[in-house]
Design a protein around this motif. Structure first.
Motif, PDB file in Angstrom:
ATOM      1  N   ARG A 193      78.991  43.552   5.198  1.00 48.53           N
ATOM      2  CA  ARG A 193      79.127  44.701   5.524  1.00 48.53           C
ATOM      3  C   ARG A 193      80.484  45.432   5.814  1.00 48.53           C
ATOM      4  NH1 ARG A 193      75.177  43.462   8.885  1.00 48.53           N
ATOM      5  NH2 ARG A 193      75.640  45.005  10.371  1.00 48.53           N
ATOM      6  N   MET A 194      80.761  44.924   6.747  1.00 47.56           N
ATOM      7  CA  MET A 194      82.449  45.773   7.153  1.00 47.56           C
ATOM      8  C   MET A 194      83.054  45.685   6.388  1.00 47.56           C
ATOM      9  SD  MET A 194      82.794  44.024  10.956  1.00 47.56           S
ATOM     10  CE  MET A 194      82.820  45.504  12.568  1.00 47.56           C
ATOM     11  N   ALA A 195      82.897  44.707   5.139  1.00 50.24           N
ATOM     12  CA  ALA A 195      83.844  44.679   3.844  1.00 50.24           C
ATOM     13  C   ALA A 195      82.860  45.739   3.262  1.00 50.24           C
ATOM     14  CB  ALA A 195      84.483  43.340   3.478  1.00 50.24           C
ATOM     15  N   SER A 196      82.418  45.667   3.227  1.00 52.23           N
ATOM     16  CA  SER A 196      81.969  47.199   1.865  1.00 52.23           C
ATOM     17  C   SER A 196      81.796  48.534   1.952  1.00 52.23           C
ATOM     18  CB  SER A 196      79.983  46.871   2.067  1.00 52.23           C
ATOM     19  OG  SER A 196      79.204  47.353   0.825  1.00 52.23           O
ATOM     20  N   ALA A 197      82.097  48.738   3.731  1.00 51.61           N
ATOM     21  CA  ALA A 197      82.247  49.890   3.923  1.00 51.61           C
ATOM     22  C   ALA A 197      83.529  50.644   4.146  1.00 51.61           C
ATOM     23  CB  ALA A 197      81.347  49.676   5.680  1.00 51.61           C
TER      24      ALA A 197
END
Length: 179
Positions: free
Chosen positions: A92-96
């Motif tokens: 989720r962090m990578a995507s955001a």
């Protein structure tokens, strides 16, 4: 202190003031800090205030052109469900953030008890500068007469910094140690 409440980044060539998904509704000066991101975004042409899908403080976010560096103490700010599903949280962090995540440390005690930007600086091209208090102590011991302050002599407090150096080297980064 207001900077602790948000991070700044670009997305699709647009300025983004990034905020955590949940914020306090405190009255008074600290409550005013929570309003700064929206006020700042409204005053910058084309800027957007955007909640990210994970908890953080502004000093927890650090990136270079390809990577976002996230320390274990930032990961621990998230709910127990997220911390227990670390791979999901990192995805989720990578995507955001639109970057590869470089996780540093497995638990908060393995990293310095500071925001990541206080001990690590990405220099680009898979090179980082990392605070090394052991190197600072070594320099002090060579010539203590020029020191403006007395350094900490409890070297057990240096271990989290050594952990960061090891972690970065294990992940293939060249480390420049800064005393």
């Amino acid at each position: 202190w207001a900077l602790d409440r948000f991070g700044a980044m670009t997305a699709s060539r647009r300025t983004v003031i990034a905020v955590p998904p949940v914020r306090s509704n405190l009255p008074g000066p600290r409550g005013n800090d929570e309003r700064v991101p929206e006020i700042l975004a409204a005053s910058l042409p084309g800027a957007l205030c955007l909640p990210l899908p994970f908890m953080f403080e502004g000093g927890d976010l650090l990136a270079d052109e390809a990577n976002a560096f996230i320390a274990a103490n930032c990961l621990a700010r998230n709910s127990p469900r997220d911390v227990d599903d670390r791979p999901g949280l990192l995805r989720r962090m990578a995507s955001a953030l639109g970057k590869s995540i470089v996780a540093i440390g497995a638990i908060p005690e393995e990293v310095p008890d500071h925001h990541i930007c206080m001990y690590l600086t990405p220099l680009g091209d898979r090179c980082v500068a990392v605070a090394d208090p052991a190197l600072g102590l070594e320099l002090y011991r060579r010539d203590p007469t020029g020191a403006a302050v007395e350094p900490a002599m409890d070297t057990s407090r240096f271990e989290p910094f050594a952990n960061v150096i090891r972690c970065m080297e294990q992940q293939g980064f060249r480390v420049v140690r800064i005393p």
